[in-house]
Design an enzyme around this catalytic site. Structure first.
Site, short mmCIF file in Angstrom:
data_model
loop_
_atom_site.label_atom_id
_atom_site.label_comp_id
_atom_site.label_asym_id
_atom_site.label_seq_id
_atom_site.Cartn_x
_atom_site.Cartn_y
_atom_site.Cartn_z
CB CYS A 77 31.42 45.88 38.34
SG CYS A 77 33.03 46.55 38.81
CG HIS A 178 30.83 43.93 42.64
ND1 HIS A 178 30.83 43.00 41.63
CD2 HIS A 178 31.94 44.68 42.45
CE1 HIS A 178 31.89 43.17 40.87
NE2 HIS A 178 32.58 44.19 41.34
CD GLU A 180 28.18 40.72 42.76
OE1 GLU A 180 29.36 40.69 42.34
OE2 GLU A 180 27.37 41.62 42.44
#
Length: 196
Positions: A77, A178, A180
């Site tokens: 990001c 992202h 994750e």
């Protein structure tokens, strides 16, 4: 420690560490230059403003360590945007300077900002980072600034305008989304990076 998550003072450090742990890898969150310089993989996360994170990197004397690192680095990001030369954010911020382009404010045709939610990434050529990831897979985005499409763009995403969603120059990788927070496909991308 082989895998280091740079402590940029951001809120998403633990979620990245947990995502890495789920893949069977241990990592450390640190801003100690000696540990970073000896690591085998670095994650450079970022949430918030470019100026705030650049201030942290400068105070901890990490900018040159990141710039001179020879093993794989993944910017996530804002971390991806910091790999560029400059950001338009806050009247202009000088960033790390790996990718020779400026980060621009995302200008869309009446679409809400920030760009939040699931969106597709499109890539023309296979790359090891995309192993077992289908073209046009959806990842989770949260951002208001973009890296324009350039010679180091590996994939693009459309949100009123096409922008770089994955970049690579030598050992420096960046993802605008992202991983994750992107479920199975995000885990696969992290796995691909860790196994490079």
């Amino acid at each position: 420690m082989d895998i280091v998550i740079v402590d940029t003072g951001c809120a998403n450090l633990t979620s990245i560490q947990v995502a890495i742990k789920r893949l069977g890898y241990n990592s450390i969150i640190t801003s100690q230059p000696s540990i970073l310089s000896k690591s085998k993989k670095i994650f450079l996360p970022g949430v918030g403003t470019a100026s705030a994170v650049m201030k942290v990197l400068s105070e901890k004397k990490l900018i040159n360590i990141i710039r001179d690192f020879k093993k794989p680095i993944l910017g996530i990001c804002l971390g991806m945007q910091l790999l560029c030369n400059f950001s338009e954010e806050c009247q202009g911020v000088k960033t790390i300077g790996i990718i020779p382009t400026a980060v621009l404010r995302l200008k869309t045709n009446n679409l809400p900002l920030p760009h939040i939610g699931w969106n597709q990434i499109a890539f023309d050529t296979f790359h090891p980072l995309f192993e077992k990831i289908s073209n046009n897979s959806r990842f989770y985005f949260v951002h208001s600034y973009i890296v324009p499409i350039n010679q180091y763009t590996l994939s693009t995403t459309d949100y009123g305008i096409n922008f770089s969603s994955v970049i690579q120059k030598n050992n420096f990788f960046g993802v605008q989304f992202h991983p994750e927070k992107s479920g199975h496909v995000g885990s696969q991308l992290l796995k691909n990076f860790l196994e490079m």
